[in-house]
Design a protein around this motif. Structure first.
Motif, PDB file in Angstrom:
ATOM      1  N   PRO A 164       0.775  -1.235   0.000  1.00 65.35           N
ATOM      2  CA  PRO A 164       0.000   0.000   0.000  1.00 65.35           C
ATOM      3  C   PRO A 164       0.809   1.290   0.000  1.00 65.35           C
ATOM      4  N   MET A 165       2.123   1.212   0.184  1.00 67.81           N
ATOM      5  CA  MET A 165       2.916   2.438   0.149  1.00 67.81           C
ATOM      6  C   MET A 165       4.292   2.180  -0.443  1.00 67.81           C
ATOM      7  N   ALA A 166       4.935   3.258  -0.864  1.00 67.17           N
ATOM      8  CA  ALA A 166       6.234   3.161  -1.537  1.00 67.17           C
ATOM      9  C   ALA A 166       7.308   2.678  -0.566  1.00 67.17           C
ATOM     10  N   PRO A 167       8.353   2.003  -1.081  1.00 67.03           N
ATOM     11  CA  PRO A 167       9.392   1.466  -0.210  1.00 67.03           C
ATOM     12  C   PRO A 167      10.301   2.539   0.364  1.00 67.03           C
ATOM     13  N   THR A 168      11.061   2.150   1.381  1.00 70.32           N
ATOM     14  CA  THR A 168      12.139   2.984   1.889  1.00 70.32           C
ATOM     15  C   THR A 168      13.136   3.243   0.759  1.00 70.32           C
ATOM     16  N   PRO A 169      13.641   4.459   0.616  1.00 70.38           N
ATOM     17  CA  PRO A 169      14.644   4.711  -0.432  1.00 70.38           C
ATOM     18  C   PRO A 169      15.843   3.767  -0.295  1.00 70.38           C
ATOM     19  N   ILE A 170      16.338   3.281  -1.420  1.00 68.71           N
ATOM     20  CA  ILE A 170      17.449   2.332  -1.354  1.00 68.71           C
ATOM     21  C   ILE A 170      18.767   3.028  -1.057  1.00 68.71           C
ATOM     22  N   GLY A 171      18.861   4.336  -1.262  1.00 67.73           N
ATOM     23  CA  GLY A 171      20.059   5.085  -0.916  1.00 67.73           C
ATOM     24  C   GLY A 171      21.252   4.749  -1.791  1.00 67.73           C
ATOM     25  N   LYS A 172      22.388   5.358  -1.449  1.00 66.75           N
ATOM     26  CA  LYS A 172      23.586   5.157  -2.258  1.00 66.75           C
ATOM     27  C   LYS A 172      24.075   3.718  -2.173  1.00 66.75           C
ATOM     28  N   SER A 173      24.011   3.122  -0.967  1.00 68.43           N
ATOM     29  CA  SER A 173      24.488   1.744  -0.826  1.00 68.43           C
ATOM     30  C   SER A 173      23.639   0.792  -1.660  1.00 68.43           C
ATOM     31  N   GLY A 174      22.304   1.004  -1.662  1.00 69.67           N
ATOM     32  CA  GLY A 174      21.436   0.151  -2.465  1.00 69.67           C
ATOM     33  C   GLY A 174      21.691   0.316  -3.949  1.00 69.67           C
ATOM     34  N   ALA A 175      21.943   1.563  -4.362  1.00 68.38           N
ATOM     35  CA  ALA A 175      22.231   1.793  -5.778  1.00 68.38           C
ATOM     36  C   ALA A 175      23.514   1.097  -6.201  1.00 68.38           C
ATOM     37  N   LEU A 176      24.521   1.122  -5.326  1.00 67.30           N
ATOM     38  CA  LEU A 176      25.789   0.450  -5.637  1.00 67.30           C
ATOM     39  C   LEU A 176      25.591  -1.055  -5.796  1.00 67.30           C
ATOM     40  N   LEU A 177      24.857  -1.654  -4.867  1.00 67.53           N
ATOM     41  CA  LEU A 177      24.666  -3.105  -4.922  1.00 67.53           C
ATOM     42  C   LEU A 177      23.715  -3.500  -6.041  1.00 67.53           C
ATOM     43  N   GLY A 178      22.704  -2.697  -6.316  1.00 64.26           N
ATOM     44  CA  GLY A 178      21.828  -2.990  -7.438  1.00 64.26           C
ATOM     45  C   GLY A 178      22.591  -2.973  -8.756  1.00 64.26           C
ATOM     46  N   LYS A 179      23.457  -1.988  -8.924  1.00 69.07           N
ATOM     47  CA  LYS A 179      24.272  -1.905 -10.138  1.00 69.07           C
ATOM     48  C   LYS A 179      25.201  -3.106 -10.233  1.00 69.07           C
ATOM     49  N   ALA A 180      25.782  -3.520  -9.092  1.00 73.25           N
ATOM     50  CA  ALA A 180      26.673  -4.677  -9.085  1.00 73.25           C
ATOM     51  C   ALA A 180      25.936  -5.939  -9.509  1.00 73.25           C
ATOM     52  N   HIS A 181      24.715  -6.124  -9.021  1.00 73.60           N
ATOM     53  CA  HIS A 181      23.942  -7.311  -9.385  1.00 73.60           C
ATOM     54  C   HIS A 181      23.503  -7.269 -10.842  1.00 73.60           C
ATOM     55  N   ASN A 182      23.225  -6.083 -11.339  1.00 73.70           N
ATOM     56  CA  ASN A 182      22.944  -5.975 -12.776  1.00 73.70           C
ATOM     57  C   ASN A 182      24.150  -6.432 -13.584  1.00 73.70           C
ATOM     58  N   SER A 183      25.325  -6.043 -13.139  1.00 71.36           N
ATOM     59  CA  SER A 183      26.549  -6.429 -13.838  1.00 71.36           C
ATOM     60  C   SER A 183      26.785  -7.936 -13.773  1.00 71.36           C
ATOM     61  N   LEU A 184      26.490  -8.515 -12.598  1.00 74.63           N
ATOM     62  CA  LEU A 184      26.679  -9.956 -12.409  1.00 74.63           C
ATOM     63  C   LEU A 184      25.548 -10.780 -13.028  1.00 74.63           C
ATOM     64  N   GLY A 185      24.445 -10.122 -13.362  1.00 73.89           N
ATOM     65  CA  GLY A 185      23.280 -10.843 -13.867  1.00 73.89           C
ATOM     66  C   GLY A 185      22.504 -11.536 -12.765  1.00 73.89           C
ATOM     67  N   TRP A 186      22.545 -10.984 -11.540  1.00 71.55           N
ATOM     68  CA  TRP A 186      21.901 -11.588 -10.378  1.00 71.55           C
ATOM     69  C   TRP A 186      20.642 -10.804 -10.003  1.00 71.55           C
ATOM     70  N   HIS A 187      19.683 -11.516  -9.420  1.00 75.56           N
ATOM     71  CA  HIS A 187      18.432 -10.913  -8.974  1.00 75.56           C
ATOM     72  C   HIS A 187      18.669  -9.925  -7.832  1.00 75.56           C
ATOM     73  N   TRP A 188      17.924  -8.827  -7.838  1.00 72.48           N
ATOM     74  CA  TRP A 188      17.786  -7.947  -6.684  1.00 72.48           C
ATOM     75  C   TRP A 188      16.475  -7.198  -6.819  1.00 72.48           C
ATOM     76  N   TRP A 189      15.968  -6.680  -5.690  1.00 72.19           N
ATOM     77  CA  TRP A 189      14.724  -5.934  -5.710  1.00 72.19           C
ATOM     78  C   TRP A 189      14.678  -5.028  -4.475  1.00 72.19           C
ATOM     79  N   PRO A 190      14.070  -3.848  -4.575  1.00 72.61           N
ATOM     80  CA  PRO A 190      13.914  -3.008  -3.377  1.00 72.61           C
ATOM     81  C   PRO A 190      13.171  -3.757  -2.279  1.00 72.61           C
ATOM     82  N   GLY A 191      13.638  -3.610  -1.060  1.00 71.66           N
ATOM     83  CA  GLY A 191      13.070  -4.361   0.050  1.00 71.66           C
ATOM     84  C   GLY A 191      11.686  -3.890   0.461  1.00 71.66           C
ATOM     85  N   ALA A 192      10.836  -4.841   0.842  1.00 71.11           N
ATOM     86  CA  ALA A 192       9.537  -4.534   1.444  1.00 71.11           C
ATOM     87  C   ALA A 192       9.679  -4.642   2.960  1.00 71.11           C
ATOM     88  N   ASN A 193       9.158  -3.644   3.672  1.00 71.40           N
ATOM     89  CA  ASN A 193       9.308  -3.605   5.122  1.00 71.40           C
ATOM     90  C   ASN A 193       8.013  -3.153   5.783  1.00 71.40           C
TER      91      ASN A 193
END
Length: 541
Positions: A164-193
């Motif tokens: 029902p509401m938008a996730p917590t911002p992933i921040g700089k650390s999340g952006a770094l790891l998301g980009k890394a997983h894109n490079s590796l071809g690995w799954h990632w997704w913004p966390g639900a909390n």
């Protein structure tokens, strides 16, 4: 004759008694009350005292104190009882009181995966569940609304979410790891909390101090003392009794549950009769009470014809892998839930030498005090002494953690028993836990630690710190009252109803046939909703 407790006149015979005021107990009490049933909920703890938590203030790291320790042997609060864990390599973490152990959870909200319900069929180990992922979808969706989950819909790994509401911002650390997983071809997704990102009912937007595990001081975390109990308390047919320790569940001459015997806040022994009894007391508290309720009809414990009550304890062995970066990455602030998660290595791959997998959750490392603790830094040999200032500066706002939750296979030697020498404040037997992390779990964690290391290095981390097997991580207490098809191989049926006590239901994580490899609250709540629906529909038929 009806009793008057704390200004409330209780029903002589309630339609239902619910034991435990955590998420599952609140869900059951609310559903029963809305269906017009008289329901009494008893919890041996009290309402949380947020004045001792301070997690809405900058000083929370210092003043949290023992009052908010997740270890009952340290906390020793109202309603706590000793736990003998001398034969366990993971400590059980639990909270007795309104809100249940979710008072201690990081609010990471993750549904079980579809494969978690068919482990035997798919991987040839453990057991299949007597229900499917698809059966729980409508209840997952309702839970996500009721518990105000902040997330991002559309993850192909987790079908049909409805946050029902938008996730917590992933921040700089999340952006770094998301980009890394894109490079590796690995799954990632913004966390639900279960951490609000905007006002939602009584919930406030998170102050994002990374402190949600210390109660709910800023009223942003989805705990039932905020989301459920205030609404339930307005109903004339629902009663919540705190500091009320259930000593045993009674049965009548027909073998049906007839009510409970409990000690009130003043230590007086009382009886509450009921047509239906629901246990929502955790994977430790539920088998304890079933075993304490042994009688002539049930000499080995209530609902224990299978001999499985207390056995097959699963606690999700956990590892943490920390990456330290040259640049500041914004991890002194943020929700303590997961900013990202990855399910890349969740399913079985036989070439790895073990079965099943784990979920990863990316978490901030927090403020200055958090840099000095054993979690997630391990022994901290490189911190103390002449290198302290340098090491602290290297970590603070420069580090992020992958937390790895390993699926734990059920084994009967991992168990909960009544202690032969420890007792609680009322003289009732405490518990002894026997638990040994399996070879499969150790291999699984070792593999995932190495993959998490790869992930962080790909993101640019200059240093990796590994806490490979952490003792104080038994947040998820599962499997000690197994769900199944018959009284010979399980304690309850697909609805949570005890095979041998037809009006006794269990709705906490103790009924799980397998542990999955994710945070369990979402599924505990969805299953409780499903059980409430089955019971209420049966009464109305």
């Amino acid at each position: 004759m009806a009793e008057k407790i704390g200004g409330q006149v209780l029903p002589d015979v309630a339609d239902a008694v619910v034991i435990g005021a955590g998420p599952a107990g609140a869900v059951m009490t609310k559903a029963f009350a809305e269906a017009g049933m008289s329901v009494v909920c008893l919890d041996q703890g009290d309402w949380p005292d947020y004045s001792t938590s301070r997690n809405a203030g900058a000083e929370y790291e210092i003043v949290g104190g023992n009052e908010w320790s997740p270890l009952p042997n340290i906390r020793k609060g109202i309603g706590d009882y000793p736990i003998d864990e001398s034969d366990a390599d993971i400590s059980a973490l639990l909270w007795n009181g309104v809100g249940g152990s979710a008072m201690m959870y990081a609010a990471q909200w993750q549904r079980n995966m579809p494969s978690d319900f068919r482990v035997k069929s798919q991987d040839g180990v453990a057991d299949d569940w007597p229900m499917s992922y698809e059966e729980l979808i409508p209840f997952y969706k309702q839970a996500e609304k009721d518990f105000a989950i902040a997330g991002f819909n559309g993850d192909p790994a987790v079908p049909e979410t409805d946050f029902p509401m938008a996730p917590t911002p992933i921040g700089k650390s999340g952006a770094l790891l998301g980009k890394a997983h894109n490079s590796l071809g690995w799954h990632w997704w913004p966390g639900a909390n279960g951490i609000a990102t905007r006002e939602y009912g009584r919930l406030k937007p998170s102050t994002r101090r990374g402190a949600s595990y210390l109660g709910n001081g800023d009223q942003s975390k989805s705990t039932v003392d905020v989301t459920h109990w205030p609404d339930i308390a307005r109903r004339e047919n629902a009663y919540l009794l705190t500091r009320s320790t259930v000593a045993r569940i009674e049965t009548d001459s027909f073998g049906k549950a007839s009510g409970v015997i409990y000690f009130d806040a003043d230590g007086n022994e009382r009886r509450q009769k009921a047509s239906l009894v629901v246990l929502a007391a955790s994977g430790i508290g539920t088998p304890r009470l079933l075993l304490m309720s042994a009688n002539a009809q049930h000499p080995d414990g209530l609902a224990n014809a299978s001999g499985l009550v207390g056995k097959r304890l699963m606690m999700h062995p956990y590892s943490a892998v920390v990456g330290t970066f040259d640049e500041e990455i914004g991890t002194t602030q943020g929700a303590y839930g997961h900013t990202l998660y990855s399910m890349e290595f969740y399913e079985t791959d036989e070439t790895r030498g073990f079965v099943r997998g784990a979920k990863w959750g990316l978490m901030p490392t927090g403020g200055a005090m958090e840099m000095t603790r054993s979690f997630p830094w391990g022994a901290n040999d490189d911190l103390w002494g002449q290198n302290f200032n340098t090491s602290l500066q290297e970590r603070l706002n420069h580090s992020v953690t992958w937390g790895i939750i390993a699926e734990d296979l059920p084994e009967e030697h991992n168990r909960v028993e009544l202690s032969s020498d420890l007792v609680d404040a009322h003289g009732l037997p405490a518990v002894k836990i026997s638990y040994e992390t399996s070879e499969n779990s150790r291999k699984l964690l070792a593999f995932h630690v190495e993959r998490a290391r790869e992930s962080l290095l790909e993101a640019g981390a200059k240093k990796i710190t590994v806490a490979p097997h952490i003792r104080n991580t038994g947040w998820h207490l599962l499997g000690t009252a197994k769900m199944g098809s018959t009284a010979e191989d399980s304690v309850v049926d697909h609805s949570g109803r005890a095979h041998t006590v037809p009006n006794l239901y269990i709705v906490d994580g103790s009924t799980w046939p397998t542990s999955a490899g994710v945070n369990p609250t979402a599924t505990v709540v969805a299953m409780a909703m499903r059980t409430a629906n089955i019971i209420i529909s049966g009464r109305q038929a």
